[in-house]
Scaffold this motif. Structure first.
Motif, PDB file in Angstrom:
ATOM      1  N   GLY A  36       0.882  -1.242  -0.019  1.00 58.04           N
ATOM      2  CA  GLY A  36      -0.011   0.179  -0.003  1.00 58.04           C
ATOM      3  C   GLY A  36       0.632   1.213   0.010  1.00 58.04           C
ATOM      4  N   GLU A  37       0.392   2.305  -0.548  1.00 57.78           N
ATOM      5  CA  GLU A  37       0.979   3.594  -0.580  1.00 57.78           C
ATOM      6  C   GLU A  37       0.187   4.749  -0.226  1.00 57.78           C
ATOM      7  OE1 GLU A  37       2.945   5.840  -4.076  1.00 57.78           O
ATOM      8  OE2 GLU A  37       4.206   3.872  -3.496  1.00 57.78           O
ATOM      9  N   ALA A  38       0.657   5.825   0.270  1.00 58.35           N
ATOM     10  CA  ALA A  38       0.009   6.964   0.582  1.00 58.35           C
ATOM     11  C   ALA A  38       1.181   8.237   0.045  1.00 58.35           C
ATOM     12  CB  ALA A  38      -0.079   7.248   2.112  1.00 58.35           C
ATOM     13  N   ARG A  39       0.411   9.216  -0.349  1.00 57.86           N
ATOM     14  CA  ARG A  39       1.156  10.243  -1.091  1.00 57.86           C
ATOM     15  C   ARG A  39       0.723  11.563  -0.175  1.00 57.86           C
ATOM     16  NH1 ARG A  39       4.479   9.734  -5.197  1.00 57.86           N
ATOM     17  NH2 ARG A  39       4.087   7.666  -6.315  1.00 57.86           N
ATOM     18  N   ARG A  40       1.570  12.374   0.282  1.00 58.35           N
ATOM     19  CA  ARG A  40       1.236  13.569   0.642  1.00 58.35           C
ATOM     20  C   ARG A  40       0.912  14.726  -0.246  1.00 58.35           C
ATOM     21  NH1 ARG A  40       3.821  18.013   2.546  1.00 58.35           N
ATOM     22  NH2 ARG A  40       5.739  17.064   2.368  1.00 58.35           N
ATOM     23  N   ALA A  56      -0.612   1.642   5.615  1.00 60.13           N
ATOM     24  CA  ALA A  56      -0.885   0.339   6.247  1.00 60.13           C
ATOM     25  C   ALA A  56      -2.373  -0.217   5.949  1.00 60.13           C
ATOM     26  CB  ALA A  56      -0.500   0.592   7.724  1.00 60.13           C
ATOM     27  N   ALA A  57      -3.231   0.530   6.046  1.00 61.48           N
ATOM     28  CA  ALA A  57      -4.634   0.003   5.604  1.00 61.48           C
ATOM     29  C   ALA A  57      -4.639  -0.332   4.316  1.00 61.48           C
ATOM     30  CB  ALA A  57      -5.726   1.436   5.793  1.00 61.48           C
ATOM     31  N   ARG A  58      -3.987   0.377   3.525  1.00 64.71           N
ATOM     32  CA  ARG A  58      -4.195  -0.168   1.988  1.00 64.71           C
ATOM     33  C   ARG A  58      -3.231  -1.585   1.739  1.00 64.71           C
ATOM     34  NH1 ARG A  58      -3.317   6.021  -0.476  1.00 64.71           N
ATOM     35  NH2 ARG A  58      -5.751   6.559  -0.344  1.00 64.71           N
ATOM     36  N   ALA A  59      -2.346  -1.644   2.399  1.00 67.09           N
ATOM     37  CA  ALA A  59      -1.449  -2.879   2.364  1.00 67.09           C
ATOM     38  C   ALA A  59      -2.274  -4.063   3.127  1.00 67.09           C
ATOM     39  CB  ALA A  59      -0.068  -2.686   3.190  1.00 67.09           C
ATOM     40  N   CYS A  60      -2.929  -4.021   3.928  1.00 73.65           N
ATOM     41  CA  CYS A  60      -3.740  -4.857   4.591  1.00 73.65           C
ATOM     42  C   CYS A  60      -4.914  -5.164   3.895  1.00 73.65           C
ATOM     43  CB  CYS A  60      -4.251  -4.337   6.068  1.00 73.65           C
ATOM     44  SG  CYS A  60      -3.021  -4.247   7.223  1.00 73.65           S
ATOM     45  N   HIS A  61      -5.517  -4.232   3.145  1.00 76.62           N
ATOM     46  CA  HIS A  61      -6.657  -4.199   2.160  1.00 76.62           C
ATOM     47  C   HIS A  61      -6.188  -5.210   1.038  1.00 76.62           C
ATOM     48  CE1 HIS A  61      -9.567  -3.159  -0.977  1.00 76.62           C
ATOM     49  NE2 HIS A  61     -10.417  -3.200   0.198  1.00 76.62           N
ATOM     50  N   ASP A  62      -5.067  -4.953   0.515  1.00 72.49           N
ATOM     51  CA  ASP A  62      -4.410  -5.645  -0.640  1.00 72.49           C
ATOM     52  C   ASP A  62      -4.200  -7.145  -0.091  1.00 72.49           C
ATOM     53  OD1 ASP A  62      -3.268  -6.285  -3.229  1.00 72.49           O
ATOM     54  OD2 ASP A  62      -1.398  -5.640  -2.315  1.00 72.49           O
ATOM     55  N   LEU A  63      -3.606  -7.371   0.871  1.00 68.73           N
ATOM     56  CA  LEU A  63      -3.306  -8.808   1.655  1.00 68.73           C
ATOM     57  C   LEU A  63      -4.740  -9.492   1.737  1.00 68.73           C
ATOM     58  CD1 LEU A  63      -1.562 -10.748   2.905  1.00 68.73           C
ATOM     59  CD2 LEU A  63      -1.778  -9.483   4.854  1.00 68.73           C
ATOM     60  N   GLN A  66      -5.815 -10.797  -1.496  1.00 66.94           N
ATOM     61  CA  GLN A  66      -5.061 -11.863  -1.943  1.00 66.94           C
ATOM     62  C   GLN A  66      -5.719 -13.031  -1.200  1.00 66.94           C
ATOM     63  OE1 GLN A  66      -0.965 -11.399  -2.210  1.00 66.94           O
ATOM     64  NE2 GLN A  66      -1.126  -9.200  -2.584  1.00 66.94           N
ATOM     65  N   LEU A  67      -5.855 -13.015   0.037  1.00 69.06           N
ATOM     66  CA  LEU A  67      -6.243 -14.291   0.693  1.00 69.06           C
ATOM     67  C   LEU A  67      -7.701 -14.707   0.365  1.00 69.06           C
ATOM     68  CD1 LEU A  67      -5.066 -13.127   4.396  1.00 69.06           C
ATOM     69  CD2 LEU A  67      -4.174 -14.879   2.738  1.00 69.06           C
ATOM     70  N   VAL A  68      -8.456 -13.806   0.167  1.00 68.47           N
ATOM     71  CA  VAL A  68     -10.009 -14.036  -0.304  1.00 68.47           C
ATOM     72  C   VAL A  68      -9.831 -14.738  -1.610  1.00 68.47           C
ATOM     73  CG1 VAL A  68     -11.988 -13.249  -1.186  1.00 68.47           C
ATOM     74  CG2 VAL A  68     -11.077 -12.303   0.723  1.00 68.47           C
ATOM     75  N   GLY A  69      -8.957 -14.214  -2.767  1.00 62.14           N
ATOM     76  CA  GLY A  69      -8.590 -15.064  -3.837  1.00 62.14           C
ATOM     77  C   GLY A  69      -8.095 -16.474  -3.966  1.00 62.14           C
ATOM     78  N   ARG A  70      -7.220 -16.588  -2.902  1.00 62.82           N
ATOM     79  CA  ARG A  70      -6.819 -17.928  -2.492  1.00 62.82           C
ATOM     80  C   ARG A  70      -7.736 -18.929  -1.856  1.00 62.82           C
ATOM     81  NH1 ARG A  70      -0.703 -18.032  -0.748  1.00 62.82           N
ATOM     82  NH2 ARG A  70       0.389 -16.468  -1.662  1.00 62.82           N
ATOM     83  N   ALA A  71      -8.706 -18.257  -1.162  1.00 62.63           N
ATOM     84  CA  ALA A  71      -9.677 -19.127  -0.395  1.00 62.63           C
ATOM     85  C   ALA A  71     -10.853 -19.585  -1.518  1.00 62.63           C
ATOM     86  CB  ALA A  71     -10.474 -18.423   0.614  1.00 62.63           C
ATOM     87  N   ALA A  83     -16.354 -19.931  -7.329  1.00 60.07           N
ATOM     88  CA  ALA A  83     -16.887 -19.201  -5.888  1.00 60.07           C
ATOM     89  C   ALA A  83     -16.449 -17.877  -5.905  1.00 60.07           C
ATOM     90  CB  ALA A  83     -15.954 -19.948  -5.133  1.00 60.07           C
ATOM     91  N   HIS A  84     -17.504 -17.169  -5.214  1.00 58.03           N
ATOM     92  CA  HIS A  84     -17.312 -15.867  -5.030  1.00 58.03           C
ATOM     93  C   HIS A  84     -17.558 -15.333  -3.799  1.00 58.03           C
ATOM     94  CE1 HIS A  84     -17.481 -15.565  -9.384  1.00 58.03           C
ATOM     95  NE2 HIS A  84     -18.607 -16.285  -9.537  1.00 58.03           N
ATOM     96  N   PRO A  85     -16.472 -15.634  -2.833  1.00 55.81           N
ATOM     97  CA  PRO A  85     -16.520 -15.470  -1.440  1.00 55.81           C
ATOM     98  C   PRO A  85     -16.619 -13.769  -1.103  1.00 55.81           C
ATOM     99  CG  PRO A  85     -14.741 -16.328  -1.866  1.00 55.81           C
ATOM    100  CD  PRO A  85     -15.293 -16.308  -2.948  1.00 55.81           C
ATOM    101  N   ALA A  86     -17.287 -13.447  -0.226  1.00 55.37           N
ATOM    102  CA  ALA A  86     -17.139 -11.887   0.097  1.00 55.37           C
ATOM    103  C   ALA A  86     -16.265 -11.432   0.860  1.00 55.37           C
ATOM    104  CB  ALA A  86     -18.343 -11.378   0.664  1.00 55.37           C
ATOM    105  N   LEU A  87     -15.681 -10.403   0.793  1.00 56.41           N
ATOM    106  CA  LEU A  87     -14.719  -9.864   1.723  1.00 56.41           C
ATOM    107  C   LEU A  87     -15.301  -9.170   2.996  1.00 56.41           C
ATOM    108  CD1 LEU A  87     -11.853  -9.353   2.514  1.00 56.41           C
ATOM    109  CD2 LEU A  87     -11.571  -7.341   1.065  1.00 56.41           C
TER     110      LEU A  87
END
Length: 87
Positions: A36-40, A56-63, A66-71, A83-87
């Motif tokens: 994730g990235e933030a710009r000022r 951090a929020a954007r990095a966790c969101h990306d992670l 990815q986990l939902v895709g693996r699931a 399968a289309h599991p919701a996040l």
């Protein structure tokens, strides 16, 4: 069975940008990593905490995505049905 995964957040910053990598580790944890990235805005006062929180929020969101895709892939591997599991 009890399992424990750890999310490690690491940051890289300069005057206008904060980037974050969220790495997942632990017994049987998939080797997943989100970014994730933030710009000022140049006219804003510098506050590294805000950039770190947003990156951090954007990095966790990306992670998480990815986990939902693996699931979803795991579900499809067992059921042979899309399968289309919701996040």
């Amino acid at each position: 069975m009890q399992n424990h995964w750890v999310v490690d957040l690491s940051f890289d910053e300069d005057e206008s940008r904060t980037s974050c990598t969220a790495s997942l580790s632990g017994f049987s944890a998939p080797g997943a990593q989100g970014t994730g990235e933030a710009r000022r805005n140049p006219t804003d006062d510098g506050d590294s905490v805000i950039g770190e929180e947003l990156a951090a929020a954007r990095a966790c969101h990306d992670l998480a995505h990815q986990l939902v895709g693996r699931a979803a892939a795991g579900i499809e591997g067992h059921t042979h049905v899309p399968a289309h599991p919701a996040l």
